[in-house]
Every structure is written in C-alpha cells, then in structure tokens.
Design a protein around this motif. Structure first.
Motif, short mmCIF file in Angstrom:
data_model
loop_
_atom_site.label_atom_id
_atom_site.label_comp_id
_atom_site.label_asym_id
_atom_site.label_seq_id
_atom_site.Cartn_x
_atom_site.Cartn_y
_atom_site.Cartn_z
N LEU A 165 29.92 14.55 6.29
CA LEU A 165 29.46 14.15 4.96
C LEU A 165 27.95 14.33 4.75
N PRO A 166 27.09 13.90 5.68
CA PRO A 166 25.66 14.09 5.42
C PRO A 166 25.26 15.56 5.26
N SER B 187 29.93 3.92 10.56
CA SER B 187 28.57 3.65 11.06
C SER B 187 28.32 4.37 12.38
N GLN B 188 29.38 4.57 13.17
CA GLN B 188 29.25 5.25 14.45
C GLN B 188 29.50 6.75 14.32
N TRP B 189 30.29 7.14 13.36
CA TRP B 189 30.59 8.56 13.18
C TRP B 189 29.48 9.32 12.47
N ALA B 190 28.78 8.67 11.57
CA ALA B 190 27.77 9.35 10.74
C ALA B 190 26.55 8.45 10.58
N PRO B 191 25.66 8.44 11.57
CA PRO B 191 24.53 7.51 11.56
C PRO B 191 23.52 7.73 10.44
N ARG B 192 23.66 8.80 9.65
CA ARG B 192 22.72 9.00 8.55
C ARG B 192 23.22 8.45 7.22
N LEU B 193 24.49 8.10 7.14
CA LEU B 193 25.04 7.64 5.87
C LEU B 193 24.61 6.21 5.55
N THR C 20 18.07 11.21 -4.68
CA THR C 20 19.32 11.34 -5.41
C THR C 20 20.47 11.00 -4.50
N ARG C 21 21.34 10.09 -4.94
CA ARG C 21 22.45 9.65 -4.11
C ARG C 21 23.75 10.28 -4.62
N TRP C 22 24.69 10.42 -3.70
CA TRP C 22 26.01 10.99 -4.02
C TRP C 22 26.99 10.38 -3.04
N GLY C 23 27.86 9.51 -3.53
CA GLY C 23 28.72 8.74 -2.64
C GLY C 23 30.18 9.12 -2.74
N GLY D 172 25.93 16.91 1.88
CA GLY D 172 25.08 16.41 0.80
C GLY D 172 25.40 15.00 0.35
N TYR D 173 26.42 14.39 0.93
CA TYR D 173 26.73 13.00 0.61
C TYR D 173 25.71 12.09 1.30
N THR D 174 25.25 11.10 0.57
CA THR D 174 24.30 10.14 1.13
C THR D 174 24.96 8.81 1.44
#
Length: 316
Positions: free
Chosen positions: A25-26, A51-57, A2-5, A29-31
């Motif tokens: 954000l990750p 991309s550098q702040w949140a490597p899971r997004l 389930t995605r949530w942007g 629960g935000y994907t």
C-alpha cells in the motif's frame, strides 16, 4: 501531506491473506488504512496486523463505538495499538447506532452526544497516563490508570454528522470522521469544523462500468443506512429530505423492495462512486478538492479481484 486511505479488511478476503497487499500500500501511494466495526472483524485486530506489515501506514479506527466497551477496556485497546504503531495510530470514536449497540451488544443507547463527549474526555486523560477518578455525566470511573500508557498518546477523532457533534469534534477532538456524503456536501460539513480540523470521510467506491449493477448495490446500502434516524437527519440537513421521502415512507410501511426502487438515480450517483477505476479516482479526488483532508475508500464488491481494484484505485 495529501492523504489517500483504504478500508481494511476487504470484503471476501480472509484477514491473514491481506499481508501482501497491505505491504504494497505505501508504495502504491496509500498513506492510510482504516478499519470499521459492525458485525465483521473488530476495529483493532486488522490494524494490529497492518502495523507490522506496513510500518509506514497511518492506521485509524472508523469507528469504535463508545458503548460496546467499557471506558477502561477502550483505553487499553487503544494503548495496545498505539504501542505497536507509535505515532501512526488514530483512535476514531463514535456513538454508532441503536441496532449495533442495543440489538447486538446488549447495551443502552442513551445520550449519544454526552457519552461521546465524556468518553473522549476520559480517554484524553487515560491515554496520557493519568490516574482517572471522575464522575462524568454519563458514566463514572474510579482509580483507573493504564499500566502501559502509549508514548506518544494517539490523536482521537470523533465520528460526526450534524453541527453539534461536528463542533464537538472541532473543539475537543483532533478531527472529525464522517461518511455517506457527496463530494458537493463537503463544504457544508467543513464549515462546521473550520479550516484547521482534520476531516476524514469513508467514501463508498464500486469500480465497475456496469452502472445498473452499481446502482442496484448502492440502493440496497442507501436504504439500509439512510433509514437509520441519525443518517436520515443528516441528509435532511444536507438537503436530500424531499428526494429521500418516498424511500422513508416505503421503509416505514415495511416494503423494502419499494424503498429501494424509489431512490432516485441521481442520489445513488451522488453517494456511491462508480465507473472505471480512473473515473472513480477522479471522483474521490473531487472530495479532496472540495475540502476533505482524508478520503478513505470503502471498496464495494463487484465480483472482480478486490486486491487488483485497490491497486487500480491508488492515487496517480
């Protein structure tokens, strides 16, 4: 999954000040984080930071116009971000609008379907590292090859509103991106792309219980966007033509105030999610329940702290 942007950057927040929130954000629960490109930030720079702040997004552009960069530059921009977020970047393309393309960027807005199709086909080859020399129907490329082809090549999604472009997205892209639709419109759009194509949509969310204020802002946005010919045709296809006809008549007559006033409350309430944070979450979830894969919240300003609103709108 389930995605949530969420759409970044947030209105009124300097880009560099997004770091703390994006990092969170990750865990909230935000994907996904998706950018936009009109007359604010460009589509790529906020995602490069994220991309550098949140490597899971997962990161996506929604959307990059196919006219405002040359094909080679578009490939280079996409490859750069894909290198910084390997396996986590989605390139969202679209035709944009005559105002953005012609009035603001001195380009010619012709054959939007063909230009989108040809750009998609060129990028498939270029991002795979191929040397491209080809006469496409809407442009030509000679001996272009990326020096830094990304591994893996990013998926490409196509902005689409009506059946022709939606079917192109299903046939040749990795998904379709749409916006300005109600939760009840999702099945109509889903029917055109089929069950297996990823469908993403930007959803305008105004988390306030002041319904009059939310509708006032919503009316200004609706009259600005839905009078654009492609959006007018989209909503005629969705069945709102008759209810929006008074708005179009007033707009054509140059009466912007009247155009806002004659938009029915029920149309605003269909297209703008508003209410408490809990009510807004439930309404966004209704899009998913109706067949949307990736809801992308676009936070509308209310005067409250937008970072706290993003936290409140996180999935539960």
């Amino acid at each position: 999954m389930t995605r949530w942007g969420i759409t970044i950057p947030l209105t009124g927040v300097p880009l560099a000040q997004h770091r703390e929130l994006v990092e969170q954000l990750p865990d909230l629960g935000y994907t996904d984080a998706w950018s936009a490109e009109t007359a604010g930030t460009d589509a790529f720079s906020p995602l490069l930071l994220a991309s550098q702040w949140a490597p899971r997004l997962r990161l996506g552009t929604a959307i990059v116009p196919v006219y405002t960069r040359g094909p080679g530059l578009l490939a280079m921009s996409a490859a750069t971000l894909a290198e910084c977020a390997p396996g986590r970047f989605v390139l969202g393309l679209g035709s944009s609008s005559p105002v953005i393309v012609e009035n603001w960027n001195a380009a010619e807005f012709t054959e939007p379907y063909g230009r989108s199709r040809d750009t998609l086909r060129f990028l498939r080859a270029a991002l795979a590292g191929e040397k491209v020399t080809k006469e496409y129907p809407t442009f030509s490329v000679s001996k272009f090859r990326l020096e830094r082809a990304p591994e893996p090549a990013p998926p490409i999604m196509l902005a689409a509103l009506r059946p022709g472009m939606l079917r192109l997205a299903a046939a040749e892209a990795d998904g379709a991106i749409t916006n300005w639709l109600a939760a009840t419109d999702v099945p109509t759009v889903r029917a055109e792309v089929g069950p297996d194509t990823e469908l993403a949509a930007r959803i305008f969310v105004c988390p306030t219980e002041d319904a009059d204020a939310a509708r006032g802002l919503g009316r200004m946005l609706i009259s600005s966007y839905l009078t654009v010919p492609v959006y007018r045709a989209f909503h005629e296809w969705l069945g709102r033509g008759e209810r929006l006809a008074p708005m179009h008549e007033a707009w054509a007559a140059g009466d912007r105030q009247r155009a806002n006033e004659v938009i029915p409350d029920e149309v605003v309430d269909e297209l703008i999610v508003h209410g408490s944070a809990e009510e807004c979450r439930e309404r966004v979830q209704a899009y998913v329940d109706n067949g949307l894969d990736t809801p992308v919240i676009a936070l509308l300003p209310t005067g409250d702290d937008p970072a706290e609103q993003v936290r409140a709108l996180a999935p539960r």
